[in-house]
Design an enzyme around this catalytic site. Sequence first.
Site, PDB file in Angstrom:
ATOM      1  N   ASN A 195      20.330  -7.010  -8.181  1.00 55.75           N
ATOM      2  CA  ASN A 195      19.722  -7.070  -6.856  1.00 55.75           C
ATOM      3  C   ASN A 195      20.401  -8.189  -6.079  1.00 55.75           C
ATOM      4  O   ASN A 195      21.274  -8.894  -6.600  1.00 55.75           O
ATOM      5  CB  ASN A 195      18.208  -7.246  -6.936  1.00 55.75           C
ATOM      6  CG  ASN A 195      17.788  -8.528  -7.641  1.00 55.75           C
ATOM      7  OD1 ASN A 195      18.455  -9.563  -7.524  1.00 55.75           O
ATOM      8  ND2 ASN A 195      16.684  -8.471  -8.382  1.00 55.75           N
ATOM      9  N   MET A 196      20.026  -8.379  -4.840  1.00 50.18           N
ATOM     10  CA  MET A 196      20.743  -9.333  -3.993  1.00 50.18           C
ATOM     11  C   MET A 196      20.608 -10.759  -4.522  1.00 50.18           C
ATOM     12  O   MET A 196      21.571 -11.532  -4.497  1.00 50.18           O
ATOM     13  CB  MET A 196      20.219  -9.243  -2.560  1.00 50.18           C
ATOM     14  CG  MET A 196      21.149  -9.856  -1.539  1.00 50.18           C
ATOM     15  SD  MET A 196      22.742  -8.980  -1.478  1.00 50.18           S
ATOM     16  CE  MET A 196      23.596  -9.948  -0.239  1.00 50.18           C
ATOM     17  N   SER A 197      19.434 -11.113  -5.019  1.00 54.07           N
ATOM     18  CA  SER A 197      19.235 -12.463  -5.553  1.00 54.07           C
ATOM     19  C   SER A 197      20.112 -12.693  -6.776  1.00 54.07           C
ATOM     20  O   SER A 197      20.731 -13.761  -6.927  1.00 54.07           O
ATOM     21  CB  SER A 197      17.763 -12.682  -5.907  1.00 54.07           C
ATOM     22  OG  SER A 197      16.958 -12.607  -4.753  1.00 54.07           O
ATOM     23  N   GLU A 198      20.159 -11.706  -7.664  1.00 53.64           N
ATOM     24  CA  GLU A 198      20.990 -11.829  -8.862  1.00 53.64           C
ATOM     25  C   GLU A 198      22.467 -11.891  -8.498  1.00 53.64           C
ATOM     26  O   GLU A 198      23.238 -12.649  -9.104  1.00 53.64           O
ATOM     27  CB  GLU A 198      20.715 -10.650  -9.800  1.00 53.64           C
ATOM     28  CG  GLU A 198      19.310 -10.662 -10.397  1.00 53.64           C
ATOM     29  CD  GLU A 198      18.895  -9.332 -10.995  1.00 53.64           C
ATOM     30  OE1 GLU A 198      17.949  -9.327 -11.805  1.00 53.64           O
ATOM     31  OE2 GLU A 198      19.507  -8.296 -10.647  1.00 53.64           O
ATOM     32  N   ASP A 264      14.119  -1.049 -12.706  1.00 50.88           N
ATOM     33  CA  ASP A 264      14.138  -0.128 -13.847  1.00 50.88           C
ATOM     34  C   ASP A 264      14.333   1.307 -13.378  1.00 50.88           C
ATOM     35  O   ASP A 264      15.064   2.086 -13.991  1.00 50.88           O
ATOM     36  CB  ASP A 264      12.819  -0.216 -14.622  1.00 50.88           C
ATOM     37  CG  ASP A 264      12.582  -1.580 -15.242  1.00 50.88           C
ATOM     38  OD1 ASP A 264      13.562  -2.338 -15.395  1.00 50.88           O
ATOM     39  OD2 ASP A 264      11.424  -1.889 -15.574  1.00 50.88           O
TER      40      ASP A 264
END
Length: 476
Positions: A195-198, A264
């Site tokens: 995701n964007m944060s990761e 998921d």
Amino acid sequence: MKVSLPAFEKARVLVVGDVMLDRYWVGPTGRISPEAPVPVVKINQVEDRPGGAANVALNIATLGGQVQLAGLVGQDDTAHALTLGVQTLGVEPQWLTIADKPTITKLRVLSRNQQLIRLDFEEAFDKADSVRLLKQSEALLDSVDVVVLSDYAKGAIDQPRDFIALARAKGVMVLVDPKGSDFGRYQGASLITPNMSEFEAVVGTVTSEADLLEKARGLLKQHHFDAILVTRSEKGMTLVTANAPELHIPTVAREVYDVTGAGDTVISALATSLAAGADLPQACAIANTAAGVVVGKLGTSTVSRIELIEALALHHGESGFGVVSEDQLAYALEQAKLRGERVVMTNGCFDILHAGHVSYLKQAKALGDRLIVAVNDDASVKRLKGDGRPVNQVDRRMAVLAGLASVDWVVPFSEDTPQRIITRLLPNLLVKGGDYKLEDIAGGAEVIAAGGQVQVLGFEDGISTTAIIQNIMANQ
């Protein structure tokens, strides 16, 4: 992009990762505790749901894929509950039991559809446990087409490079839902889905679309990934590959209720679609639609094929229609009937589509709300028409039919007559062109017995595929 579902039942997927049990305590609250300034919840509902990598496996199974699940569990009642939870939906668990560690559990207390607190029961697994799990999972690679590494940084997936390399050497795609700031751990993976944060935790703050693409391509080159799919919440998804332009897919969520398990759902829909034969852009579009469905549900949830078909139809218009497999059509037909739509069905070779065909199909569609065209495959056309036929291969014949405004679904069949497929689908109205007697129409008796109707329509005189072929041959 036109999106159609592949035959999910053909998908063979192995999920390896951090399995856990999501436990929900639910009840009303009407007062504050005298012991502390916290609400008192009177629990009247307790629910257990497989979470983490187990939720990925359940999503795959719910879509219709065949799935095995490898993970670390304790020797406790929670492991038993988790086993029952996945087996109920046909997931085959391949646990490695660690006797001195608990099965990871996340307990959430909810009232009035709001989460009040989450309590985690877990201990970090040892690196040796991860090594044993991945070694155990190697034996499963020959029976699958896609592997999903579902990493929640709980210890099941510590150093998976060798496992990834072995899977790729066997021709198995490896998809990774990554965790942490070291994507190098997943070197050589087919696709990662941060995701964007990761993503920003690894590459730094993204300042623009161009910056995102540059940093994504840098990761591809650095870690030998084939592709990166960055999930971006309300901005949708961006797919970056080494040898093709980037693909941005806008979000399709109507209402965001709970994002638990959305990641998921993305990777499970990707894995199932790719294992079933979809190309990467199609698989990403399907995954994006599935995520839009699941965020509208409370808690860790799955998406069914029916929900996905409906969502594709809603957001893509033609999606869920067009050329479909028999199983896809059975699901779509069931939903059409539930909506009160009158379904008409016809069949034929449709080798060289001509004006007579177009007129006939337009007449057929006018008799109902949806029109199915069942098409003889190449082998059955040859048996019926002789050598030199068909002129056009079945995929091309179906593509042309699917492009007609009058046609909703096109499905192939391999027998000489459509008796079996008509008997399975049982449309409201079965239509045949020509001078057939009703009692001679394949599947007609079964349709009538089920409460449907059979009707014969006329063809336009002087127009036929045979005549067209003869005219072409005469003018050569």
